[in-house]
Write a protein that holds these residues in place. Structure first.
Motif, PDB file in Angstrom:
ATOM      1  N   UNK A  35       0.803  -1.226   0.000  1.00  0.00           N
ATOM      2  CA  UNK A  35       0.000   0.000   0.000  1.00  0.00           C
ATOM      3  C   UNK A  35       0.834   1.275   0.000  1.00  0.00           C
ATOM      4  N   UNK A  36       0.372   2.246  -0.818  1.00  0.00           N
ATOM      5  CA  UNK A  36       0.929   3.602  -0.908  1.00  0.00           C
ATOM      6  C   UNK A  36       2.297   3.654  -1.584  1.00  0.00           C
ATOM      7  N   UNK A  37       2.711   2.560  -2.242  1.00  0.00           N
ATOM      8  CA  UNK A  37       3.961   2.593  -3.002  1.00  0.00           C
ATOM      9  C   UNK A  37       3.740   3.137  -4.422  1.00  0.00           C
ATOM     10  N   UNK A  38       2.463   3.326  -4.773  1.00  0.00           N
ATOM     11  CA  UNK A  38       2.082   3.907  -6.070  1.00  0.00           C
ATOM     12  C   UNK A  38       2.509   3.071  -7.273  1.00  0.00           C
ATOM     13  N   UNK A  39       2.769   1.784  -7.054  1.00  0.00           N
ATOM     14  CA  UNK A  39       2.956   0.881  -8.186  1.00  0.00           C
ATOM     15  C   UNK A  39       1.589   0.341  -8.611  1.00  0.00           C
ATOM     16  N   UNK A  40       1.559  -0.268  -9.780  1.00  0.00           N
ATOM     17  CA  UNK A  40       0.339  -0.887 -10.312  1.00  0.00           C
ATOM     18  C   UNK A  40      -0.813   0.111 -10.400  1.00  0.00           C
ATOM     19  N   UNK A  41      -0.486   1.348 -10.730  1.00  0.00           N
ATOM     20  CA  UNK A  41      -1.546   2.318 -10.965  1.00  0.00           C
ATOM     21  C   UNK A  41      -2.109   2.117 -12.367  1.00  0.00           C
ATOM     22  N   UNK A  42      -3.278   2.694 -12.603  1.00  0.00           N
ATOM     23  CA  UNK A  42      -3.961   2.551 -13.898  1.00  0.00           C
ATOM     24  C   UNK A  42      -3.025   2.923 -15.048  1.00  0.00           C
ATOM     25  N   UNK A  43      -2.842   1.966 -15.984  1.00  0.00           N
ATOM     26  CA  UNK A  43      -2.017   2.201 -17.166  1.00  0.00           C
ATOM     27  C   UNK A  43      -0.524   2.106 -16.933  1.00  0.00           C
ATOM     28  N   UNK A  44      -0.103   1.748 -15.726  1.00  0.00           N
ATOM     29  CA  UNK A  44       1.329   1.749 -15.394  1.00  0.00           C
ATOM     30  C   UNK A  44       2.031   0.495 -15.909  1.00  0.00           C
ATOM     31  N   UNK A  45       3.330   0.631 -16.170  1.00  0.00           N
ATOM     32  CA  UNK A  45       4.209  -0.502 -16.463  1.00  0.00           C
ATOM     33  C   UNK A  45       5.355  -0.420 -15.460  1.00  0.00           C
ATOM     34  N   UNK A  46       5.424  -1.383 -14.552  1.00  0.00           N
ATOM     35  CA  UNK A  46       6.395  -1.358 -13.450  1.00  0.00           C
ATOM     36  C   UNK A  46       7.384  -2.510 -13.591  1.00  0.00           C
ATOM     37  N   UNK A  47       8.660  -2.248 -13.273  1.00  0.00           N
ATOM     38  CA  UNK A  47       9.705  -3.273 -13.397  1.00  0.00           C
ATOM     39  C   UNK A  47      10.342  -3.564 -12.038  1.00  0.00           C
ATOM     40  N   UNK A  48      10.744  -4.828 -11.875  1.00  0.00           N
ATOM     41  CA  UNK A  48      11.338  -5.279 -10.610  1.00  0.00           C
ATOM     42  C   UNK A  48      12.443  -6.283 -10.914  1.00  0.00           C
ATOM     43  N   UNK A  49      13.431  -6.326 -10.058  1.00  0.00           N
ATOM     44  CA  UNK A  49      14.465  -7.357 -10.141  1.00  0.00           C
ATOM     45  C   UNK A  49      14.155  -8.442  -9.115  1.00  0.00           C
ATOM     46  N   UNK A  50      14.117  -9.666  -9.587  1.00  0.00           N
ATOM     47  CA  UNK A  50      13.859 -10.813  -8.712  1.00  0.00           C
ATOM     48  C   UNK A  50      15.131 -11.670  -8.690  1.00  0.00           C
ATOM     49  N   UNK A  51      15.786 -11.700  -7.556  1.00  0.00           N
ATOM     50  CA  UNK A  51      17.041 -12.447  -7.425  1.00  0.00           C
ATOM     51  C   UNK A  51      16.771 -13.789  -6.757  1.00  0.00           C
ATOM     52  N   UNK A  52      17.366 -14.827  -7.318  1.00  0.00           N
ATOM     53  CA  UNK A  52      17.174 -16.184  -6.778  1.00  0.00           C
ATOM     54  C   UNK A  52      18.544 -16.790  -6.468  1.00  0.00           C
ATOM     55  N   UNK A  53      18.539 -17.815  -5.673  1.00  0.00           N
ATOM     56  CA  UNK A  53      19.806 -18.424  -5.275  1.00  0.00           C
ATOM     57  C   UNK A  53      20.385 -19.301  -6.373  1.00  0.00           C
ATOM     58  N   UNK A  54      19.510 -19.979  -7.139  1.00  0.00           N
ATOM     59  CA  UNK A  54      19.980 -20.851  -8.213  1.00  0.00           C
ATOM     60  C   UNK A  54      19.142 -20.608  -9.458  1.00  0.00           C
TER      61      UNK A  54
END
Length: 674
Positions: A41-60
């Motif tokens: 909540x209140x991070x302002x991601x996933x707003x209408x029409x938005x395109x948001x990017x994230x890095x997902x790091x994994x161990x393997x």
């Protein structure tokens, strides 16, 4: 440690964004990632029409990514989220696309597969087979068949629009509120001051202009000026909003005891009536289906009437189709005269008005409601029940099912239900429209939905003999373009007829349509199975053409052809004449709809003729369900073919007083949504 870049696209609809907690995990052939919190909540991601990017790091390294799992946990209240798609950039630099195009409404886990279309035979791993099976099991619980009236095609099991799965609801329910839209239309047309004036007759034909002249266009104005002319009467059977009834007459029916003496003055080739029939110059429209249908009795202050006319038409030396005989009932007799162009002016005019009124009823209930709306709903329910999102045919068909179940549910809720809006102005309201659909089911056959086949069956296929049948000419062009597109897609995924036979999901889809939609009636001609790529291409063409082009052809011309009330009376308040020589102008005006019903009718045909906001027309596929290059190339070819048809139609329509544009692809919505 390996890192994946995840891009999430949110829809642009109103309230498509979310402030809830959103979690994501990746599942590959070599392992699964932990659950990652993408938004809170209140991070302002996933707003209408938005395109948001994230890095997902994994161990393997996870190997080849097969599934993405999304969870949404509510923060304060349930906040629906429309997820368009997710893309994943792997540590190796490859991009994977995961289409969604769904509302995420609750806290259940949503599992997405990558966008490559797969047949059941293509899934080799247990996890993919299980995902496919679970998706259909879930959908079959959501999309249930229900009988609305005995003898009807089955429809969705939902009492109201709000009962529907969120994914198939309108984005804005107010936008398809029939009561609101009809009232708004009457206000915009400046006729709301008349809307409660039931039982109040107009004074003469010119008086109808009081609710007409405020808004007009080329065709509706031309209709108002020329509606009494035999040419205009005949032309509408070819290119009006119900151009599907006329057929070449091969024999004068015995129930129409016409003699040469009656029509001799109308024939121009010095031939007998029988010779004109043999030469193919006589056409017939028979409204037998209306015989015995109960007229609307919901208003005790106004008795309403129906007729079941037979209309004979003639192709004159100018190749124009004109009426030469009208009998207003099915049973010949002294109280059921055959009206002729040589009769007194008002006798002939009233007979034509009765035919136009009967045509309006068949158009609304059979041509429009049954043969586009209800049939398209059958296709839509069967698709959701039997084809998973990864199936190429789901990806092909889903744009053509957009909002169809929703608009039909809303119609059953407000428009064609008991005491609905349909009862206000239509002589077939109060149950007559239900009887009509039940009677018309016997003629709802697979071949009748195959456009070229149906045109040929009616003897209307010759361009030389019938040169001004634009509905036929444009319809065949659009049919061929759709069929070519369907064939291209089929050949990408089905390498042989054997693959078609082996596709259990396809066969279940076909069976659902036959068993539930067509009620298992063998005479309907709907296939129970499909065994060849050629037959599959035809079947898919039937579906796409019906949901797009056929609906456009019979829906969007309603204001053009029906706004001038005497040309398409939704009800008649006096019985059909039983003798000649007695009709007066006063009798005709008293027969036509009163002021209140005229206004409700005008509001209806105006509202039904409007495109949706942000309408998607044929060939427009902004939701990228397909990701493969060969399919995108097929789509580009399809759009090119459609553009050529648009150019041809535009050129033909130049300087025409009566342009025909209902089957121009740039005016054909992808789906039945109004």
């Amino acid at each position: 440690m390996p890192s994946y870049t995840v891009t999430v696209a949110t829809g642009s609809q109103w309230f498509a964004g979310t402030d809830d907690y959103v979690y994501l995990s990746l599942e590959g052939t070599a392992g699964c990632s932990e659950r990652h919190l993408l938004d809170k909540p209140f991070y302002n991601d996933f707003e209408r029409g938005a395109v948001d990017s994230y890095d997902v790091t994994v161990e393997e390294d996870l190997g080849e990514i097969q599934l993405i799992k999304i969870e949404k946990r509510k923060y304060w209240y349930q906040d629906d989220w429309y997820l368009k798609y997710i893309t994943v950039k792997t540590p190796m630099g490859d991009y994977l696309e995961f289409p969604c195009y769904r509302w995420i409404t609750d806290e259940k886990e949503v599992v997405l597969r990558d966008g490559r279309a797969k047949l059941p035979r293509d899934d080799k791993t247990q996890i993919l087979k299980q995902h496919r099976r679970k998706e259909l099991e879930t959908r079959q619980k959501l999309y249930r068949w229900k009988e609305w009236h005995p003898g009807f095609p089955l429809s969705i099991d939902a009492h109201s629009h709000s009962d529907l799965p969120r994914d198939i609801q309108f984005d804005n329910e107010k936008g398809i509120d029939f009561i609101l839209n009809y009232s708004k239309a009457m206000e915009n047309l400046y006729v709301n001051r008349f809307m409660h004036m039931f039982q109040s007759s107009w004074s003469d034909f010119a008086d109808f202009e009081r609710i007409f002249v405020r808004i007009s266009n080329t065709i509706s104005e031309y209709v108002m000026q020329h509606w009494k002319e035999d040419f205009m009467f005949g032309y509408q059977f070819l290119n009006g909003c119900n151009p599907v009834l006329i057929r070449r007459c091969t024999e004068i029916p015995k129930k129409l005891p016409l003699t040469m003496d009656m029509v001799e003055c109308s024939l121009e080739r010095n031939l007998t009536l029988e010779e004109e029939v043999k030469q193919g110059n006589i056409f017939i429209v028979d409204y037998e289906l209306l015989d015995g249908v109960d007229a609307n009795k919901t208003d005790p202050c106004t008795i309403q009437y129906l007729a079941a006319p037979i209309c004979l038409l003639y192709k004159n030396l100018e190749n124009k189709i004109v009426p030469i005989a009208i009998q207003l009932g099915q049973k010949p007799g002294p109280d059921n005269p055959i009206f002729l162009p040589s009769d007194a002016t008002y006798d002939w005019l009233l007979a034509k008005i009765w035919v136009r009124s009967s045509d309006f009823h068949i158009h609304q209930t059979v041509t429009h409601l049954l043969r586009t709306h209800l049939v398209s709903e059958v296709f839509s329910i069967a698709m959701f029940r039997q084809l998973p999102a990864v199936h190429p045919l789901f990806k092909l068909l889903v744009p053509h099912m957009r909002f169809t179940i929703a608009i039909n549910t809303k119609a059953r809720e407000q428009l064609i239900c008991e005491c609905g809006l349909f009862d206000k102005a239509n002589a077939t309201g109060g149950g007559g429209h239900v009887q009509m659909v039940q009677k018309a089911m016997k003629d709802l056959t697979y071949s009748s939905l195959c456009f070229p086949e149906e045109i040929k069956a009616k003897g209307m296929d010759s361009k030389e003999d019938i040169p001004y049948y634009y509905y036929r000419d444009d319809g065949i062009k659009v049919w061929e373009a759709i069929k070519s597109f369907a064939e291209d897609v089929i050949h990408i995924y089905y390498e042989s007829d054997e693959v078609v036979c082996e596709d259990v999901e396809l066969q279940a889809f076909i069976k659902d349509i036959y068993v539930y939609g067509m009620r298992g009636v063998k005479a309907s001609g709907f296939p129970k199975v499909i065994k060849t790529r050629e037959k599959l291409a035809e079947y898919l063409t039937v579906i796409i053409f019906t949901t797009s082009a056929q609906h456009a052809a019979v829906n969007f011309g309603q204001y053009d052809w029906c706004s001038w009330i005497p040309n398409a009376p939704p009800t008649m308040r006096r019985p059909p004449p039983t003798e000649k020589g007695t009709v007066t102008i006063e009798q005709i005006v008293e027969s036509l709809p009163d002021r209140g019903r005229s206004c409700w009718h005008l509001g209806a045909v105006w509202a039904l003729s409007q495109f949706q906001d942000n309408e998607l027309f044929l060939g427009m596929y902004p939701d990228e369900h397909f990701v493969e290059k060969p399919v995108k190339e097929a789509m580009a070819k399809f759009r090119k073919n459609l553009d050529e048809i648009v150019s041809t139609i535009t050129e033909r329509n130049k300087n025409k007083k009566l342009p025909y544009y209902y089957l121009s692809p740039d005016r054909i919505p992808n789906s039945v949504a109004v």
